[in-house]
Motif scaffolding. Sequence first.
Motif: not given
Length: 103
Positions: A75-97
Amino acid sequence: MKKSFHDLITNHAIPVLVDFYADWCAPCQTMAPVLKALASELDSKIKIIKIDVEKNQSIAQKYQVQNIPTFILFYQGNVLWRQSGAMSLADFKHRIEQILTKY
């Protein structure tokens, strides 16, 4: 005109999710439909860009991407979150939200 990576991650009013991938990477290919679904579900909340680590090695090195796929939310050049590896859509969406509630 082609934008620089720096412009892509800083000049947006919404967070930018970067998918560091390679064409030969099976988990990366598995994540393609998940990212497409995530993009449609979070349409106005995030922008998703894909960075091929083979073609953009300096960017991958700068952000210490050692495994793929790696996802980094900026967000505006700053790292908010990072993750390596595959994820399910539900997990991915939950983490981003969870992160987006702060922005």
